[in-house]
Write a protein that holds these residues in place. Structure first.
Motif, PDB file in Angstrom:
ATOM      1  N   SER A 313       0.814  -1.218   0.000  1.00 33.71           N
ATOM      2  CA  SER A 313       0.000   0.000   0.000  1.00 33.71           C
ATOM      3  C   SER A 313       0.846   1.265   0.000  1.00 33.71           C
ATOM      4  O   SER A 313       0.348   2.335  -0.342  1.00 33.71           O
ATOM      5  CB  SER A 313      -0.930   0.005   1.218  1.00 33.71           C
ATOM      6  OG  SER A 313      -0.182  -0.054   2.425  1.00 33.71           O
ATOM      7  N   GLY A 314       2.120   1.158   0.381  1.00 30.32           N
ATOM      8  CA  GLY A 314       2.991   2.324   0.393  1.00 30.32           C
ATOM      9  C   GLY A 314       3.795   2.509  -0.870  1.00 30.32           C
ATOM     10  O   GLY A 314       4.725   3.329  -0.886  1.00 30.32           O
ATOM     11  N   CYS A 315       3.464   1.792  -1.921  1.00 23.98           N
ATOM     12  CA  CYS A 315       4.225   1.873  -3.174  1.00 23.98           C
ATOM     13  C   CYS A 315       3.618   2.903  -4.108  1.00 23.98           C
ATOM     14  O   CYS A 315       2.402   3.122  -4.140  1.00 23.98           O
ATOM     15  CB  CYS A 315       4.242   0.511  -3.871  1.00 23.98           C
ATOM     16  SG  CYS A 315       5.202  -0.739  -3.005  1.00 23.98           S
ATOM     17  N   GLN A 316       4.490   3.498  -4.894  1.00 22.68           N
ATOM     18  CA  GLN A 316       4.081   4.437  -5.931  1.00 22.68           C
ATOM     19  C   GLN A 316       4.748   4.026  -7.229  1.00 22.68           C
ATOM     20  O   GLN A 316       5.946   3.790  -7.282  1.00 22.68           O
ATOM     21  CB  GLN A 316       4.495   5.851  -5.559  1.00 22.68           C
ATOM     22  CG  GLN A 316       4.171   6.885  -6.623  1.00 22.68           C
ATOM     23  CD  GLN A 316       4.603   8.255  -6.192  1.00 22.68           C
ATOM     24  OE1 GLN A 316       4.227   8.736  -5.127  1.00 22.68           O
ATOM     25  NE2 GLN A 316       5.401   8.899  -7.018  1.00 22.68           N
ATOM     26  N   GLY A 317       3.966   3.934  -8.285  1.00 19.21           N
ATOM     27  CA  GLY A 317       4.512   3.443  -9.546  1.00 19.21           C
ATOM     28  C   GLY A 317       4.770   1.951  -9.502  1.00 19.21           C
ATOM     29  O   GLY A 317       5.761   1.468 -10.049  1.00 19.21           O
ATOM     30  N   PHE A 318       3.887   1.207  -8.859  1.00 16.59           N
ATOM     31  CA  PHE A 318       4.019  -0.245  -8.728  1.00 16.59           C
ATOM     32  C   PHE A 318       2.662  -0.860  -9.054  1.00 16.59           C
ATOM     33  O   PHE A 318       1.708  -0.735  -8.292  1.00 16.59           O
ATOM     34  CB  PHE A 318       4.457  -0.604  -7.311  1.00 16.59           C
ATOM     35  CG  PHE A 318       4.763  -2.059  -7.108  1.00 16.59           C
ATOM     36  CD1 PHE A 318       6.054  -2.535  -7.272  1.00 16.59           C
ATOM     37  CD2 PHE A 318       3.768  -2.957  -6.751  1.00 16.59           C
ATOM     38  CE1 PHE A 318       6.345  -3.881  -7.084  1.00 16.59           C
ATOM     39  CE2 PHE A 318       4.050  -4.302  -6.558  1.00 16.59           C
ATOM     40  CZ  PHE A 318       5.339  -4.757  -6.717  1.00 16.59           C
ATOM     41  N   PHE A 319       2.579  -1.537 -10.206  1.00 14.03           N
ATOM     42  CA  PHE A 319       1.332  -2.129 -10.666  1.00 14.03           C
ATOM     43  C   PHE A 319       1.511  -3.639 -10.799  1.00 14.03           C
ATOM     44  O   PHE A 319       2.517  -4.105 -11.330  1.00 14.03           O
ATOM     45  CB  PHE A 319       0.903  -1.527 -12.016  1.00 14.03           C
ATOM     46  CG  PHE A 319       0.764  -0.034 -11.992  1.00 14.03           C
ATOM     47  CD1 PHE A 319      -0.374   0.560 -11.478  1.00 14.03           C
ATOM     48  CD2 PHE A 319       1.780   0.776 -12.480  1.00 14.03           C
ATOM     49  CE1 PHE A 319      -0.501   1.942 -11.453  1.00 14.03           C
ATOM     50  CE2 PHE A 319       1.660   2.158 -12.459  1.00 14.03           C
ATOM     51  CZ  PHE A 319       0.513   2.736 -11.944  1.00 14.03           C
TER      52      PHE A 319
END
Length: 406
Positions: A313-319
């Motif tokens: 949940s703390g990731c950005q740019g992670f799909f």
């Protein structure tokens, strides 16, 4: 010649007096013995078994232990037991502007210090306390189980990395099971208005910090092969990933993002998850650089046969593109917050896969998504509550309902 009547009477009285005195003495001794037996026996602290004394001292803080060691020789040698120093926490030390060292210095100083000199002197006292603490840990051969610190390992002046490596080599870390290593920055380091007045020009290149962190990992792998839990910022370089996979018995791993934007490759993520075969709980915080041309590179497939709890949940740019986690029971996932250029959706835009279908294919044992507990037949179709949960967690076209990706 027979003794006279007066002498015989005196001898008889003396005999009765001695007999009466002996009888009274025996009665007094018996009475005193019975009174002592009725009184409770009071034992001193030093007569307790060593295990009991160690247990009592274990409730004290490190500072109180050092203070108590000055009471007596018995306490001094008891507190130097390695088992009493299982938790090593460098974060308990702080920079105090009311430091006693500073007060003593001001009394003997020829000229009063200004504000900048005051703060700098307090920070130097903080470093001295850390050095004394590290030296004491090495002297008692501490048996460390929990290690926690928060300072920059790569700063050339502070030399915290060298100090920490000396601690790992001088103590017993075979039983080290938990590590909380905030190695990227020293939060208590003072921000001076004119740093050049007190520090030489210093630039902290990322490679210098990463190199110091890798040196720390090399020593830690040799000193603490039985590490179970780890929380630390991670730079996702190939050498750091290779060193981290050498902790074969890790069951809980929390990787925070480094202070610069780093790009995670699929090969690094796959190598990490395959190398940690006993991992049960994995928390990943990542800040990938998001640009319209890099969206196709930010899709990841996660494979692990042991992970039961996953938090991305703390990731950005992670799909998520795919998943193969047969033991996964709970997952925390959220839609990335906006950071960087705004990406507008159109017919040529990249649309990530729906989190629901990724979980259906790769997590058959899943029970909870965020705070929503799944029903038994959740793989057969989307319920209304699950759809509302995914609207805050999924970036696919079905759940996004927006004109922008973020």
């Amino acid at each position: 010649m027979a003794p006279s009547r007066k002498k015989r009477k005196l001898r008889r009285n003396t005999h009765h007096h001695v007999k009466y005195k002996k009888h009274n003495t025996s009665l007094l001794m018996a009475a005193s013995t019975s009174s002592r037996s009725n009184q409770p026996h009071v034992a001193s602290f030093d007569t307790l078994p060593l295990e009991c004394r160690i247990l009592i001292f274990s409730f004290l803080s490190d500072w109180d232990k050092c203070t108590a060691s000055t009471v007596s020789k018995s306490w001094f040698f008891t507190i130097r037991s390695p088992i009493l120093w299982q938790t090593v926490d460098f974060t308990t030390f702080s920079v105090d502007t009311r430091d006693e060292f500073y007060k003593d210095y001001v009394q003997t100083a020829l000229a009063p210090l200004d504000w900048k000199g005051h703060v700098l002197y307090c920070f130097n006292c903080y470093k001295k306390r850390l050095e004394h603490y590290a030296r004491y840990l090495r002297s008692v051969k501490a048996s460390v189980k929990h290690l926690r610190f928060q300072f920059d390992l790569g700063h050339p002046e502070d030399q915290f990395g060298k100090m920490l490596i000396n601690v790992l080599r001088g103590v017993n870390c075979r039983n080290l099971v938990a590590l909380d290593a905030m190695w990227s920055q020293t939060l208590c380091r003072p921000l001076m208005p004119h740093p050049s007045d007190y520090f030489p020009p210093y630039e902290s290149p990322p490679l210098g910090k990463v190199k110091a962190f890798q040196e720390f990992l090399k020593v830690l792998v040799a000193a603490a092969p039985n590490l179970r839990q780890a929380m630390l910022p991670f730079d996702w370089s190939f050498e750091s990933t290779s060193l981290l996979t050498q902790f074969r018995y890790l069951t809980e791993l929390h990787l925070k993002y480094y202070w610069i934007f780093s790009v995670l490759s699929q090969e690094q993520l796959t190598a990490l998850l395959k190398g940690l075969t006993h991992l049960k709980k994995f928390t990943l915080q990542l800040r990938n650089r998001i640009t319209p041309g890099s969206l196709h590179e930010l899709q990841y497939t996660m494979e692990s046969k042991s992970i039961q709890l996953l938090d991305i949940s703390g990731c950005q740019g992670f799909f998520l593109r795919g998943m193969n986690m047969p033991q996964l029971q709970r997952i925390w996932v959220s839609r990335p917050r906006w950071s960087g250029p705004l990406i507008i959706l159109n017919e040529h835009s990249f649309i990530p896969r729906c989190v629901y279908y990724v979980l259906v294919e790769g997590a058959p044992a899943l029970k909870v998504i965020n705070s929503y507990r799944l029903e038994e037949n959740w793989t057969r179709g989307l319920s209304g509550e699950l759809h509302r949960t995914l609207r805050h967690a999924c970036s696919c076209q079905k759940h996004l309902n927006s004109w922008a990706l973020m």
